[in-house]
Write a protein that holds these residues in place. Structure first.
Motif, mmCIF file in Angstrom:
data_model
loop_
_atom_site.group_PDB
_atom_site.id
_atom_site.type_symbol
_atom_site.label_atom_id
_atom_site.label_comp_id
_atom_site.label_asym_id
_atom_site.label_seq_id
_atom_site.Cartn_x
_atom_site.Cartn_y
_atom_site.Cartn_z
ATOM 1 N N LYS A 82 0.886 -1.280 -0.059
ATOM 2 C CA LYS A 82 0.178 -0.296 0.180
ATOM 3 C C LYS A 82 0.803 0.713 0.146
ATOM 4 N N LEU A 85 2.623 1.645 -3.403
ATOM 5 C CA LEU A 85 1.192 2.278 -4.382
ATOM 6 C C LEU A 85 1.315 3.743 -4.227
ATOM 7 N N TYR A 89 1.194 6.222 -7.579
ATOM 8 C CA TYR A 89 0.505 6.886 -8.492
ATOM 9 C C TYR A 89 -0.999 7.878 -7.191
ATOM 10 N N GLN A 93 -6.757 7.128 -8.027
ATOM 11 C CA GLN A 93 -6.242 6.156 -8.397
ATOM 12 C C GLN A 93 -5.740 5.557 -7.590
ATOM 13 N N TRP A 94 -5.729 5.640 -6.133
ATOM 14 C CA TRP A 94 -5.492 4.598 -5.327
ATOM 15 C C TRP A 94 -6.705 3.220 -4.711
ATOM 16 N N GLU A 96 -8.534 2.211 -7.126
ATOM 17 C CA GLU A 96 -8.861 1.268 -8.330
ATOM 18 C C GLU A 96 -7.928 0.361 -8.265
ATOM 19 N N TYR A 97 -6.903 0.394 -7.359
ATOM 20 C CA TYR A 97 -6.072 -0.766 -6.172
ATOM 21 C C TYR A 97 -6.695 -1.458 -5.538
#
Length: 103
Positions: A82, A85, A89, A93-94, A96-97
């Motif tokens: 996390k 990521l 990004y 966009q977080w 989306e993951y």
């Protein structure tokens, strides 16, 4: 055996013995032989159930420790991924993951 159950078994066993002793002497104190037998039978059931629970706890304890170790590893990996990521990004966009965090 839990201390509470152990104490109750001991107290109940002593009571049953005392009641039987006095019943034989003709001083039942309003308690019948059948009531004493019923209590004694339930006491044996409690001892059996408690022994089974102790056996199950002994089997379960190492499995729980193993599961907790795996959980700690998964939590660490989750936190690291996390963090990575979030560094690569933008916040938009977080999600989306699968990262619901917001700053």
């Amino acid at each position: 055996m839990s201390k509470t159950i152990e104490l109750q078994i001991e107290k109940s066993r002593n009571l049953v013995e005392g009641l039987r002793k006095h019943l034989r002497q003709g001083v039942g104190g309003g308690v019948t032989e059948q009531e004493i037998n019923d209590m004694s039978a339930r006491l044996l059931e409690l001892q059996t159930a408690n022994s089974e629970c102790d056996r199950m706890r002994a089997e379960l304890s190492p499995k729980v420790k193993h599961m907790n170790a795996i959980l700690a590893e998964v939590k660490t990996a989750y936190g690291e991924k996390k963090k990575t990521l979030k560094g690569y990004y933008p916040q938009e966009q977080w999600a989306e993951y699968g990262v619901p965090d917001k700053r």
